[in-house]
Motif scaffolding. Sequence first.
Motif, PDB file in Angstrom:
ATOM      1  N   ASN A 197       0.872  -1.142  -0.023  1.00  0.00           N
ATOM      2  CA  ASN A 197       0.124   0.047   0.035  1.00  0.00           C
ATOM      3  C   ASN A 197       0.742   1.285   0.018  1.00  0.00           C
ATOM      4  OD1 ASN A 197       0.416   1.049   2.817  1.00  0.00           O
ATOM      5  ND2 ASN A 197      -0.296  -1.181   3.285  1.00  0.00           N
ATOM      6  N   VAL A 198       0.209   2.270  -0.423  1.00  0.00           N
ATOM      7  CA  VAL A 198       1.087   3.461  -0.305  1.00  0.00           C
ATOM      8  C   VAL A 198      -0.078   4.639   0.251  1.00  0.00           C
ATOM      9  CG1 VAL A 198       0.232   4.128  -2.918  1.00  0.00           C
ATOM     10  CG2 VAL A 198       1.988   5.487  -1.673  1.00  0.00           C
ATOM     11  N   GLN A 199       0.348   5.254   1.393  1.00  0.00           N
ATOM     12  CA  GLN A 199      -0.156   6.249   1.938  1.00  0.00           C
ATOM     13  C   GLN A 199       0.268   7.681   1.630  1.00  0.00           C
ATOM     14  OE1 GLN A 199      -0.634   7.313   6.450  1.00  0.00           O
ATOM     15  NE2 GLN A 199      -2.132   6.164   6.085  1.00  0.00           N
ATOM     16  N   ILE A 200      -0.708   8.561   1.303  1.00  0.00           N
ATOM     17  CA  ILE A 200      -0.315   9.995   0.757  1.00  0.00           C
ATOM     18  C   ILE A 200      -0.748  10.938   1.858  1.00  0.00           C
ATOM     19  CG2 ILE A 200       0.278  11.697  -0.755  1.00  0.00           C
ATOM     20  CD1 ILE A 200      -0.864   8.611  -2.368  1.00  0.00           C
ATOM     21  N   THR A 201      -0.141  11.565   2.532  1.00  0.00           N
ATOM     22  CA  THR A 201      -0.833  12.517   3.570  1.00  0.00           C
ATOM     23  C   THR A 201      -0.697  13.960   3.092  1.00  0.00           C
ATOM     24  OG1 THR A 201      -0.185  11.087   5.335  1.00  0.00           O
ATOM     25  CG2 THR A 201      -0.925  13.197   5.814  1.00  0.00           C
ATOM     26  N   TYR A 202      -1.845  14.625   3.076  1.00  0.00           N
ATOM     27  CA  TYR A 202      -1.985  16.108   2.575  1.00  0.00           C
ATOM     28  C   TYR A 202      -2.571  16.996   3.883  1.00  0.00           C
ATOM     29  CZ  TYR A 202      -2.258  13.905  -1.856  1.00  0.00           C
ATOM     30  OH  TYR A 202      -1.963  13.189  -3.204  1.00  0.00           O
ATOM     31  N   ARG A 203      -1.577  17.907   4.099  1.00  0.00           N
ATOM     32  CA  ARG A 203      -1.844  19.047   5.021  1.00  0.00           C
ATOM     33  C   ARG A 203      -2.002  20.294   4.489  1.00  0.00           C
ATOM     34  NH1 ARG A 203       1.245  21.695   8.715  1.00  0.00           N
ATOM     35  NH2 ARG A 203       3.112  20.549   8.207  1.00  0.00           N
ATOM     36  N   ASN A 204      -3.340  20.764   4.391  1.00  0.00           N
ATOM     37  CA  ASN A 204      -3.459  22.161   3.868  1.00  0.00           C
ATOM     38  C   ASN A 204      -3.459  23.137   5.047  1.00  0.00           C
ATOM     39  OD1 ASN A 204      -4.624  24.429   2.431  1.00  0.00           O
ATOM     40  ND2 ASN A 204      -6.212  23.456   1.724  1.00  0.00           N
ATOM     41  N   THR A 205      -1.910  23.891   4.894  1.00  0.00           N
ATOM     42  CA  THR A 205      -1.895  24.973   5.754  1.00  0.00           C
ATOM     43  C   THR A 205      -2.517  26.250   5.517  1.00  0.00           C
ATOM     44  OG1 THR A 205       0.372  25.809   4.477  1.00  0.00           O
ATOM     45  CG2 THR A 205       0.303  23.565   6.008  1.00  0.00           C
ATOM     46  N   SER A 206      -3.145  26.346   4.409  1.00  0.00           N
ATOM     47  CA  SER A 206      -3.774  27.645   4.089  1.00  0.00           C
ATOM     48  C   SER A 206      -5.071  27.978   5.220  1.00  0.00           C
ATOM     49  CB  SER A 206      -4.267  27.749   2.984  1.00  0.00           C
ATOM     50  OG  SER A 206      -5.392  27.074   2.505  1.00  0.00           O
ATOM     51  N   LYS A 207      -5.235  29.375   5.455  1.00  0.00           N
ATOM     52  CA  LYS A 207      -6.342  29.694   5.981  1.00  0.00           C
ATOM     53  C   LYS A 207      -7.161  30.565   5.386  1.00  0.00           C
ATOM     54  CE  LYS A 207      -3.056  29.822  10.160  1.00  0.00           C
ATOM     55  NZ  LYS A 207      -2.694  30.450  11.177  1.00  0.00           N
ATOM     56  N   LYS A 208      -8.259  31.209   6.048  1.00  0.00           N
ATOM     57  CA  LYS A 208      -9.371  31.993   5.128  1.00  0.00           C
ATOM     58  C   LYS A 208      -8.595  33.113   4.665  1.00  0.00           C
ATOM     59  CE  LYS A 208     -13.586  29.979   7.745  1.00  0.00           C
ATOM     60  NZ  LYS A 208     -14.530  30.455   8.405  1.00  0.00           N
ATOM     61  N   ASP A 209      -7.808  33.678   5.485  1.00  0.00           N
ATOM     62  CA  ASP A 209      -7.044  34.893   4.905  1.00  0.00           C
ATOM     63  C   ASP A 209      -5.847  34.638   4.161  1.00  0.00           C
ATOM     64  OD1 ASP A 209      -5.649  34.111   7.116  1.00  0.00           O
ATOM     65  OD2 ASP A 209      -5.625  36.116   8.081  1.00  0.00           O
ATOM     66  N   SER A 210      -5.656  33.467   3.773  1.00  0.00           N
ATOM     67  CA  SER A 210      -4.285  33.416   3.208  1.00  0.00           C
ATOM     68  C   SER A 210      -4.610  33.776   1.582  1.00  0.00           C
ATOM     69  CB  SER A 210      -4.010  31.807   3.047  1.00  0.00           C
ATOM     70  OG  SER A 210      -3.687  31.207   4.401  1.00  0.00           O
ATOM     71  N   PRO A 211      -3.589  34.577   1.133  1.00  0.00           N
ATOM     72  CA  PRO A 211      -3.582  34.861  -0.329  1.00  0.00           C
ATOM     73  C   PRO A 211      -3.753  33.848  -1.226  1.00  0.00           C
ATOM     74  CG  PRO A 211      -2.039  36.260   0.729  1.00  0.00           C
ATOM     75  CD  PRO A 211      -2.164  35.017   1.678  1.00  0.00           C
ATOM     76  N   PHE A 212      -4.626  33.815  -2.044  1.00  0.00           N
ATOM     77  CA  PHE A 212      -4.813  32.630  -3.296  1.00  0.00           C
ATOM     78  C   PHE A 212      -4.997  31.216  -2.515  1.00  0.00           C
ATOM     79  CE2 PHE A 212      -2.138  36.159  -5.145  1.00  0.00           C
ATOM     80  CZ  PHE A 212      -3.000  36.405  -5.969  1.00  0.00           C
ATOM     81  N   GLY A 213      -5.200  31.330  -1.333  1.00  0.00           N
ATOM     82  CA  GLY A 213      -5.593  29.881  -0.577  1.00  0.00           C
ATOM     83  C   GLY A 213      -6.850  29.609  -0.996  1.00  0.00           C
ATOM     84  N   GLY A 214      -7.289  28.326  -0.021  1.00  0.00           N
ATOM     85  CA  GLY A 214      -8.479  27.804  -0.102  1.00  0.00           C
ATOM     86  C   GLY A 214      -8.524  26.231  -0.190  1.00  0.00           C
ATOM     87  N   ASP A 215      -9.545  25.761  -0.331  1.00  0.00           N
ATOM     88  CA  ASP A 215      -9.585  24.347  -0.384  1.00  0.00           C
ATOM     89  C   ASP A 215      -8.931  23.725  -1.663  1.00  0.00           C
ATOM     90  OD1 ASP A 215     -11.518  24.183   1.612  1.00  0.00           O
ATOM     91  OD2 ASP A 215     -13.361  24.083   0.333  1.00  0.00           O
ATOM     92  N   TYR A 216      -8.104  22.833  -1.329  1.00  0.00           N
ATOM     93  CA  TYR A 216      -7.316  22.077  -2.298  1.00  0.00           C
ATOM     94  C   TYR A 216      -7.976  21.014  -3.145  1.00  0.00           C
ATOM     95  CZ  TYR A 216      -3.212  19.674  -4.445  1.00  0.00           C
ATOM     96  OH  TYR A 216      -2.361  19.392  -5.318  1.00  0.00           O
ATOM     97  N   LYS A 217      -8.633  21.430  -4.417  1.00  0.00           N
ATOM     98  CA  LYS A 217      -9.364  20.563  -5.080  1.00  0.00           C
ATOM     99  C   LYS A 217      -8.517  19.549  -6.131  1.00  0.00           C
ATOM    100  CE  LYS A 217     -12.993  23.711  -4.892  1.00  0.00           C
ATOM    101  NZ  LYS A 217     -14.008  24.431  -5.532  1.00  0.00           N
ATOM    102  N   ASN A 218      -7.957  18.521  -5.637  1.00  0.00           N
ATOM    103  CA  ASN A 218      -6.848  17.917  -6.235  1.00  0.00           C
ATOM    104  C   ASN A 218      -7.427  16.349  -6.874  1.00  0.00           C
ATOM    105  OD1 ASN A 218      -4.235  17.071  -6.624  1.00  0.00           O
ATOM    106  ND2 ASN A 218      -4.495  15.287  -4.906  1.00  0.00           N
ATOM    107  N   TYR A 219      -6.639  16.634  -8.291  1.00  0.00           N
ATOM    108  CA  TYR A 219      -6.769  15.166  -9.119  1.00  0.00           C
ATOM    109  C   TYR A 219      -5.445  14.387  -8.908  1.00  0.00           C
ATOM    110  CZ  TYR A 219      -7.975  11.772 -12.763  1.00  0.00           C
ATOM    111  OH  TYR A 219      -8.125  10.763 -13.357  1.00  0.00           O
ATOM    112  N   LEU A 220      -5.635  13.306  -8.229  1.00  0.00           N
ATOM    113  CA  LEU A 220      -4.546  12.482  -7.776  1.00  0.00           C
ATOM    114  C   LEU A 220      -4.386  11.231  -8.758  1.00  0.00           C
ATOM    115  CD1 LEU A 220      -2.124  11.250  -6.121  1.00  0.00           C
ATOM    116  CD2 LEU A 220      -4.094  10.091  -4.821  1.00  0.00           C
TER     117      LEU A 220
END
Length: 277
Positions: free
Chosen positions: A106-129
């Motif tokens: 198995n392979v486990q990929i861990t994603y941590r989104n460090t952006s916040k509501k006020d982060s420039p150009f941040g937001g939810d990470y909509k990812n195609y893996l």
Amino acid sequence: HVAQAILLSLKDREQLPYLALFQAFEQSLSQKHVMVTSVSPDLKVLFSKTGFTPSVMKSKAEREATIADFIGVFDANLGVNKANYYIKRSIAQNIQLSKNGERSGNVQITYRNTSKKDSPFGGDYKNYLQTVLPEEAEVTGVVINGVAQTVVPAIINARVYSADRFVPPVGLEVNEETRFGRHIFGFYFIVPISQEVKVTLTYKIGNTLPLPGDFTYLLRVYKQPGTDYDPYQLQLTYDPSFRLIEQPPFASRGNHSLRVTNDLTEDILIPLTFRKD
């Protein structure tokens, strides 16, 4: 625009640090921050052999290995933002090498989104893996944050999913395809702001060739072009009838097992030599 700015900056200098420039360019190539190609077929083949293009040919060691294994984890941000800038990613892989040369793991990929509501150009990470494995691989399960997913074939026909009465299938839509000897397994998910998502894929890979008394196993871990230095960890266990007689210096040996902890600054090659008792 970046290339033009660099050229203008260099043009205005009286003395150029050619050695430093060459070293920086070479490092950018090996770490896949710069990729090159050419319209010339001969140059394109040359660049592919050196690994300087997105399309990578097998190395001599991979062609000669008894078992040539590989894995690649490739992400694409589909959101209208720069959330991928805020993503911290790590990869942990487990492989079991059986007596007949079959692999499961198995392979486990861990994603941590460090952006916040006020982060420039941040937001939810909509990812195609997309996970890339050998052609013979069969993905047997997907778990997201501890929840086993019901996998269904992805609807990729635009006429179908854009129809007025289209009803999306229930489950995780997955697009599976085989190209150039690689099994590609792709799906979409979201890493919300300030949250962590763990994606685990289980798989198995058959082997139809008999293993000789001494055989080589070579694992290549592909680095995604343009990414930072993702932490990578491998735990490989092998059949007790195998004796590990050669390993790379960066690997540590256990009881019928091998461990590698490294950063994906570039592709990692893990060559192993076994002897059957």
